[in-house]
Motif scaffolding. Structure first.
Motif, mmCIF file in Angstrom:
data_model
loop_
_atom_site.group_PDB
_atom_site.id
_atom_site.type_symbol
_atom_site.label_atom_id
_atom_site.label_comp_id
_atom_site.label_asym_id
_atom_site.label_seq_id
_atom_site.Cartn_x
_atom_site.Cartn_y
_atom_site.Cartn_z
ATOM 1 N N THR A 77 0.846 -1.185 0.000
ATOM 2 C CA THR A 77 0.000 0.000 0.000
ATOM 3 C C THR A 77 0.879 1.232 0.000
ATOM 4 N N GLY A 78 0.291 2.391 -0.071
ATOM 5 C CA GLY A 78 1.048 3.630 -0.131
ATOM 6 C C GLY A 78 1.687 4.039 1.173
ATOM 7 N N ALA A 79 1.400 3.363 2.279
ATOM 8 C CA ALA A 79 1.913 3.776 3.586
ATOM 9 C C ALA A 79 3.444 3.755 3.641
ATOM 10 N N GLY A 80 4.042 2.688 3.151
ATOM 11 C CA GLY A 80 5.500 2.606 3.170
ATOM 12 C C GLY A 80 6.141 3.651 2.291
ATOM 13 N N LEU A 81 5.611 3.810 1.100
ATOM 14 C CA LEU A 81 6.136 4.816 0.181
ATOM 15 C C LEU A 81 5.967 6.210 0.772
ATOM 16 N N ASN A 82 4.821 6.489 1.360
ATOM 17 C CA ASN A 82 4.595 7.808 1.966
ATOM 18 C C ASN A 82 5.545 8.053 3.137
ATOM 19 N N SER A 83 5.828 7.029 3.939
ATOM 20 C CA SER A 83 6.771 7.188 5.048
ATOM 21 C C SER A 83 8.152 7.545 4.536
ATOM 22 N N MET A 84 8.610 6.806 3.526
ATOM 23 C CA MET A 84 9.933 7.066 2.971
ATOM 24 C C MET A 84 9.986 8.422 2.284
ATOM 25 N N ARG A 85 8.906 8.786 1.615
ATOM 26 C CA ARG A 85 8.849 10.038 0.880
ATOM 27 C C ARG A 85 8.940 11.234 1.826
ATOM 28 N N SER A 86 8.498 11.071 3.077
ATOM 29 C CA SER A 86 8.482 12.189 4.020
ATOM 30 C C SER A 86 9.866 12.531 4.572
ATOM 31 N N VAL A 87 10.853 11.665 4.371
ATOM 32 C CA VAL A 87 12.209 11.940 4.845
ATOM 33 C C VAL A 87 12.843 12.970 3.911
ATOM 34 N N PRO A 88 13.377 14.056 4.458
ATOM 35 C CA PRO A 88 13.993 15.075 3.597
ATOM 36 C C PRO A 88 15.074 14.460 2.711
ATOM 37 N N THR A 89 15.098 14.830 1.473
ATOM 38 C CA THR A 89 16.037 14.414 0.428
ATOM 39 C C THR A 89 15.852 12.967 -0.040
ATOM 40 N N PHE A 90 14.993 12.199 0.576
ATOM 41 C CA PHE A 90 14.798 10.808 0.146
ATOM 42 C C PHE A 90 13.896 10.771 -1.080
ATOM 43 N N GLY A 91 12.725 11.372 -1.013
ATOM 44 C CA GLY A 91 11.829 11.518 -2.145
ATOM 45 C C GLY A 91 11.316 10.214 -2.715
ATOM 46 N N THR A 92 10.519 10.325 -3.743
ATOM 47 C CA THR A 92 9.915 9.165 -4.386
ATOM 48 C C THR A 92 10.965 8.254 -5.005
ATOM 49 N N ILE A 93 11.949 8.834 -5.673
ATOM 50 C CA ILE A 93 12.991 8.021 -6.314
ATOM 51 C C ILE A 93 13.757 7.210 -5.269
ATOM 52 N N GLY A 94 14.083 7.831 -4.151
ATOM 53 C CA GLY A 94 14.784 7.116 -3.085
ATOM 54 C C GLY A 94 13.941 5.990 -2.507
ATOM 55 N N ALA A 95 12.636 6.233 -2.368
ATOM 56 C CA ALA A 95 11.739 5.208 -1.846
ATOM 57 C C ALA A 95 11.658 4.015 -2.803
ATOM 58 N N ILE A 96 11.545 4.301 -4.095
ATOM 59 C CA ILE A 96 11.506 3.222 -5.095
ATOM 60 C C ILE A 96 12.836 2.468 -5.094
ATOM 61 N N ALA A 97 13.942 3.192 -5.037
ATOM 62 C CA ALA A 97 15.263 2.553 -5.025
ATOM 63 C C ALA A 97 15.423 1.641 -3.809
ATOM 64 N N GLU A 98 14.930 2.057 -2.665
ATOM 65 C CA GLU A 98 15.018 1.237 -1.450
ATOM 66 C C GLU A 98 14.239 -0.068 -1.609
ATOM 67 N N ILE A 99 13.051 0.009 -2.177
ATOM 68 C CA ILE A 99 12.241 -1.194 -2.377
ATOM 69 C C ILE A 99 12.907 -2.123 -3.387
ATOM 70 N N VAL A 100 13.443 -1.569 -4.475
ATOM 71 C CA VAL A 100 14.143 -2.381 -5.473
ATOM 72 C C VAL A 100 15.386 -3.019 -4.857
ATOM 73 N N ASP A 101 16.120 -2.267 -4.039
ATOM 74 C CA ASP A 101 17.299 -2.801 -3.365
ATOM 75 C C ASP A 101 16.919 -3.973 -2.464
ATOM 76 N N ASN A 102 15.816 -3.842 -1.737
ATOM 77 C CA ASN A 102 15.350 -4.949 -0.887
ATOM 78 C C ASN A 102 15.009 -6.173 -1.727
ATOM 79 N N SER A 103 14.404 -5.958 -2.881
ATOM 80 C CA SER A 103 14.080 -7.080 -3.770
ATOM 81 C C SER A 103 15.340 -7.815 -4.210
ATOM 82 N N ILE A 104 16.384 -7.064 -4.508
ATOM 83 C CA ILE A 104 17.648 -7.674 -4.937
ATOM 84 C C ILE A 104 18.293 -8.432 -3.787
ATOM 85 N N GLN A 105 18.278 -7.858 -2.588
ATOM 86 C CA GLN A 105 18.905 -8.498 -1.427
ATOM 87 C C GLN A 105 18.203 -9.797 -1.024
ATOM 88 N N TRP A 106 16.893 -9.861 -1.171
ATOM 89 C CA TRP A 106 16.126 -11.013 -0.690
ATOM 90 C C TRP A 106 15.596 -11.865 -1.831
#
Length: 85
Positions: free
Chosen positions: A4-33
């Motif tokens: 759902t949007g909750a995780g993305l919204n949480s990450m997006r609220s961190v200064p300088t993280f933004g939508t791209i950073g949130a997507i990158a974090e999720i993709v990175d987790n997919s690669i790690q696991w």
């Protein structure tokens, strides 16, 4: 994995993280696991009325599973400070 949007919204609220950073974090987790096979990741952008409405990130990973109370771990791990460790 359904996200759902909750995780993305949480990450997006961190200064300088933004939508791209949130997507990158999720993709990175997919690669790690990943599973024993190569990881497959699909990112789908859904527009409604010419406005980006949803971003779907789909992988073939193992997922996060359930905790000892049979709750989906993803439901609370995508909040800052959430987790089981």
């Amino acid at each position: 994995m359904s996200l759902t949007g909750a995780g993305l919204n949480s990450m997006r609220s961190v200064p300088t993280f933004g939508t791209i950073g949130a997507i990158a974090e999720i993709v990175d987790n997919s690669i790690q696991w990943k599973t024993e096979k190569d990881v497959d990741i699909n990112i789908v952008f859904i527009q409604k009325d010419q406005i980006l409405d949803e971003i779907l990130i789909i992988d073939n990973g193992k997922g996060m599973g359930v905790d000892n109370k049979k709750r989906e771990i993803i439901d609370y791990c995508l909040y800052f400070g959430g987790g089981t460790n």
